[in-house]
Design a protein around this motif. Sequence first.
Motif, mmCIF file in Angstrom:
data_model
loop_
_atom_site.group_PDB
_atom_site.id
_atom_site.type_symbol
_atom_site.label_atom_id
_atom_site.label_comp_id
_atom_site.label_asym_id
_atom_site.label_seq_id
_atom_site.Cartn_x
_atom_site.Cartn_y
_atom_site.Cartn_z
ATOM 1 N N GLU A 97 -29.588 -16.841 -147.461
ATOM 2 C CA GLU A 97 -28.380 -16.923 -148.267
ATOM 3 C C GLU A 97 -27.937 -18.383 -148.407
ATOM 4 O OE1 GLU A 97 -26.424 -12.610 -147.015
ATOM 5 O OE2 GLU A 97 -25.513 -14.467 -146.286
ATOM 6 N N HIS A 98 -27.281 -18.665 -149.521
ATOM 7 C CA HIS A 98 -26.744 -20.000 -149.769
ATOM 8 C C HIS A 98 -25.279 -19.832 -150.148
ATOM 9 C CE1 HIS A 98 -26.815 -24.088 -151.976
ATOM 10 N NE2 HIS A 98 -27.039 -24.336 -150.701
ATOM 11 N N GLN A 99 -24.376 -20.375 -149.344
ATOM 12 C CA GLN A 99 -22.953 -20.205 -149.623
ATOM 13 C C GLN A 99 -22.141 -21.386 -149.094
ATOM 14 O OE1 GLN A 99 -20.915 -17.039 -147.384
ATOM 15 N NE2 GLN A 99 -22.749 -16.836 -146.121
ATOM 16 N N TYR A 100 -20.952 -21.542 -149.668
ATOM 17 C CA TYR A 100 -20.073 -22.634 -149.256
ATOM 18 C C TYR A 100 -19.300 -22.238 -148.008
ATOM 19 C CZ TYR A 100 -16.650 -26.389 -149.360
ATOM 20 O OH TYR A 100 -15.883 -27.477 -149.026
ATOM 21 N N ARG A 101 -19.247 -23.157 -147.044
ATOM 22 C CA ARG A 101 -18.522 -22.933 -145.796
ATOM 23 C C ARG A 101 -17.421 -23.983 -145.671
ATOM 24 N NH1 ARG A 101 -19.212 -17.888 -143.784
ATOM 25 N NH2 ARG A 101 -21.379 -17.455 -143.163
ATOM 26 N N HIS A 102 -16.188 -23.528 -145.738
ATOM 27 C CA HIS A 102 -15.058 -24.453 -145.704
ATOM 28 C C HIS A 102 -15.007 -25.250 -144.402
ATOM 29 C CE1 HIS A 102 -11.085 -26.160 -145.893
ATOM 30 N NE2 HIS A 102 -10.664 -25.426 -144.883
ATOM 31 N N ALA A 103 -15.260 -24.599 -143.265
ATOM 32 C CA ALA A 103 -15.193 -25.296 -141.977
ATOM 33 C C ALA A 103 -16.185 -26.457 -141.919
ATOM 34 C CB ALA A 103 -15.458 -24.319 -140.838
ATOM 35 N N ALA A 104 -17.365 -26.272 -142.521
ATOM 36 C CA ALA A 104 -18.386 -27.325 -142.545
ATOM 37 C C ALA A 104 -18.239 -28.244 -143.752
ATOM 38 C CB ALA A 104 -19.781 -26.704 -142.551
ATOM 39 N N LYS A 105 -17.403 -27.837 -144.726
ATOM 40 C CA LYS A 105 -17.157 -28.588 -145.966
ATOM 41 C C LYS A 105 -18.441 -28.855 -146.746
ATOM 42 C CE LYS A 105 -12.925 -30.809 -144.338
ATOM 43 N NZ LYS A 105 -12.182 -32.088 -144.156
ATOM 44 N N GLU A 132 -24.609 -4.869 -147.736
ATOM 45 C CA GLU A 132 -23.461 -5.383 -148.479
ATOM 46 C C GLU A 132 -23.764 -6.735 -149.121
ATOM 47 O OE1 GLU A 132 -20.021 -5.682 -146.032
ATOM 48 O OE2 GLU A 132 -19.625 -3.526 -146.007
ATOM 49 N N GLU A 133 -24.356 -7.644 -148.366
ATOM 50 C CA GLU A 133 -24.539 -9.015 -148.826
ATOM 51 C C GLU A 133 -25.757 -9.205 -149.723
ATOM 52 O OE1 GLU A 133 -24.449 -11.719 -145.558
ATOM 53 O OE2 GLU A 133 -22.364 -11.260 -145.034
ATOM 54 N N THR A 134 -26.813 -8.396 -149.513
ATOM 55 C CA THR A 134 -28.060 -8.626 -150.254
ATOM 56 C C THR A 134 -28.567 -7.401 -151.017
ATOM 57 O OG1 THR A 134 -29.558 -7.967 -148.450
ATOM 58 C CG2 THR A 134 -28.718 -10.235 -148.429
ATOM 59 N N GLY A 135 -28.086 -6.222 -150.680
ATOM 60 C CA GLY A 135 -28.594 -5.000 -151.296
ATOM 61 C C GLY A 135 -29.815 -4.435 -150.590
ATOM 62 N N PRO A 173 -20.964 -7.474 -152.044
ATOM 63 C CA PRO A 173 -20.236 -8.299 -151.068
ATOM 64 C C PRO A 173 -18.736 -8.103 -151.158
ATOM 65 C CG PRO A 173 -20.982 -9.636 -152.907
ATOM 66 C CD PRO A 173 -21.596 -8.283 -153.085
ATOM 67 N N GLU A 174 -18.021 -8.554 -150.123
ATOM 68 C CA GLU A 174 -16.563 -8.473 -150.118
ATOM 69 C C GLU A 174 -15.981 -9.450 -151.129
ATOM 70 O OE1 GLU A 174 -15.095 -8.943 -146.158
ATOM 71 O OE2 GLU A 174 -16.308 -7.307 -145.345
ATOM 72 N N ASP A 175 -14.716 -9.252 -151.458
ATOM 73 C CA ASP A 175 -14.070 -10.042 -152.513
ATOM 74 C C ASP A 175 -14.073 -11.538 -152.239
ATOM 75 O OD1 ASP A 175 -13.568 -7.723 -153.892
ATOM 76 O OD2 ASP A 175 -11.527 -7.478 -153.096
ATOM 77 N N ASP A 176 -14.000 -11.918 -150.966
ATOM 78 C CA ASP A 176 -13.936 -13.346 -150.632
ATOM 79 C C ASP A 176 -15.310 -13.964 -150.391
ATOM 80 O OD1 ASP A 176 -14.483 -12.012 -148.298
ATOM 81 O OD2 ASP A 176 -13.147 -13.209 -147.051
#
Length: 220
Positions: A97-105, A132-135, A173-176
Motif C-alpha cells: 500500500e502507498h498512503q500519506y502518513r501525517h505523523a511521518a509527514k 477492507e483495504e485491498t479487496g 476502506p474507511e472514510d478517512d
Amino acid sequence: MSKKNKQSKSAKLEKAKASKTKPSKETEPRKPASATEETLISSKVVYQGPLFRVLHDKLLEPGGKPSERDVIRHNGSVVILAVDKSKSKKDPWIVMEHQYRHAAKQYLWELPAGKLDAGEEPLVGAKRELEEETGYRAKKWKPLVEYYGSPGFLGESMKVFLAEGLVAGDAHPEDDEDIEFRLVKLSDIVKMIEKGAIKDGKTLCSVLLYARRIGKKHKK
C-alpha cells in the motif's frame, strides 16, 4: 575498673552493635519486587482518545527500582503479508500500500495493517483489514511474527500474519483512508529497502523475515 563499670560498658557496646545490625522502621528498605515482574503502585488516565489512551503509571520495576512512566495503551494491531505465488514461488508478489502518513509527514510504502477492536481475535481482524483495504481474501493464513514497535512508551503489540492463496475482490476502506495498493515482487521490495525507500517498521520487519525464510527454503 569496677565490675559494675565493666558491665555498664559491655551493655553499651551490645546496644550500639544491635543498632547497626537492625535498622529502624523508618530507614528499612522497601521489599523489592519480583526479579521478573513489576509491581504497579498506581495508574492514572491522562488522555483518552478514540484509538488509544495515555496513562501515567507509578511502579516498582522488576528488582524493586521505583519508576514513573507515561505509556500509550492500545488494543493492538494486525499486519498482513499477503503473498501471490501463482507466477513464482521463489520471487512471489506481495500486496503493498502507498498512503500519506501525517505523523511521518510523507507518503509511505507499507503492508496492509489496522487496529483491532476491543476483544477482537487477531486473525479475524487481519482478514477484515485485508479485505477492507485491498479487496483481497486469502485461502491460507498463519502467524509470522509478533513485535512491539516502540516499547519504551507504546504498549501496542503488532501481530503479523502470512496470507496465501489470494482471491481478488472490491476494496471498501474507511472514510478517512485514501490508499493506493499494488502487487510488487518480493525482490523489488528488498531492493527498495536496501535503497532506503521503505521506512515503515512493520514492513521492514515482516518482509525481511519472510525473504530470509524463502531464501533458506529454496537453498535446501
